[in-house]
Design a protein around this motif. Structure first.
Motif: not given
Length: 70
Positions: A27-32, A35-42, A65-70
Protein backbone atom coordinates in the motif's frame (compact mmCIF):
# COMPACT_ATOMS: atom_id res chain seq x y z
CA UNK A 1 -9.35 -19.29 -23.38
CA UNK A 2 -6.07 -18.28 -25.01
CA UNK A 3 -7.82 -16.97 -28.14
CA UNK A 4 -9.50 -14.34 -25.96
CA UNK A 5 -6.05 -12.97 -25.08
CA UNK A 6 -4.60 -12.84 -28.60
CA UNK A 7 -3.86 -9.66 -30.50
CA UNK A 8 -4.71 -9.10 -34.18
CA UNK A 9 -1.60 -11.02 -35.28
CA UNK A 10 -2.40 -14.06 -33.11
CA UNK A 11 0.17 -13.40 -30.39
CA UNK A 12 -0.74 -13.73 -26.72
CA UNK A 13 -0.91 -10.26 -25.15
CA UNK A 14 1.67 -9.52 -22.41
CA UNK A 15 -1.04 -8.65 -19.88
CA UNK A 16 -2.13 -12.30 -20.00
CA UNK A 17 1.20 -13.37 -18.47
CA UNK A 18 1.38 -10.42 -16.10
CA UNK A 19 -1.71 -11.58 -14.22
CA UNK A 20 0.09 -14.77 -13.25
CA UNK A 21 3.33 -13.10 -12.19
CA UNK A 22 1.99 -10.48 -9.79
CA UNK A 23 1.10 -12.06 -6.45
CA UNK A 24 2.17 -9.37 -3.98
CA UNK A 25 1.95 -5.63 -3.49
CA UNK A 26 2.32 -2.82 -0.98
CA UNK A 27 0.00 0.00 0.00
CA UNK A 28 1.30 3.48 -0.85
CA UNK A 29 -0.83 5.39 1.67
CA UNK A 30 -3.23 4.98 4.57
CA UNK A 31 -3.04 2.91 7.75
CA UNK A 32 -1.50 -0.07 5.94
CA UNK A 33 1.18 2.01 4.18
CA UNK A 34 4.28 -0.01 3.26
CA UNK A 35 2.78 -3.32 4.44
CA UNK A 36 3.18 -6.20 2.00
CA UNK A 37 0.04 -8.05 1.00
CA UNK A 38 -0.52 -11.31 -0.88
CA UNK A 39 -3.17 -11.36 -3.59
CA UNK A 40 -5.65 -14.15 -2.92
CA UNK A 41 -8.18 -13.31 -5.62
CA UNK A 42 -8.44 -10.64 -8.30
CA UNK A 43 -11.53 -9.27 -9.99
CA UNK A 44 -11.90 -6.40 -12.43
CA UNK A 45 -12.29 -3.75 -9.71
CA UNK A 46 -11.28 -5.44 -6.46
CA UNK A 47 -8.55 -7.53 -4.91
CA UNK A 48 -8.96 -9.98 -2.06
CA UNK A 49 -5.71 -9.82 -0.09
CA UNK A 50 -4.10 -11.03 3.11
CA UNK A 51 -1.75 -8.61 4.82
CA UNK A 52 1.64 -9.77 6.09
CA UNK A 53 0.55 -13.41 6.33
CA UNK A 54 -2.64 -12.65 8.25
CA UNK A 55 -5.37 -15.26 8.01
CA UNK A 56 -7.91 -12.48 7.47
CA UNK A 57 -8.91 -11.61 3.93
CA UNK A 58 -9.66 -8.01 2.88
CA UNK A 59 -11.39 -6.71 -0.22
CA UNK A 60 -9.87 -3.52 -1.63
CA UNK A 61 -11.01 -1.37 -4.52
CA UNK A 62 -8.22 -1.20 -7.12
CA UNK A 63 -9.57 2.03 -8.58
CA UNK A 64 -9.47 4.06 -5.35
CA UNK A 65 -6.62 2.47 -3.39
CA UNK A 66 -3.05 3.43 -4.22
CA UNK A 67 -0.97 0.26 -4.40
CA UNK A 68 2.34 -0.82 -5.87
CA UNK A 69 2.58 -4.35 -7.25
CA UNK A 70 5.80 -6.23 -6.55
Amino acid sequence: YLKQHQDDQGYIQPKFFYQYLVKQGTFLEGPFKSLIFNILEENKKTLKVSIEGSNLAFNINKETTKINFL
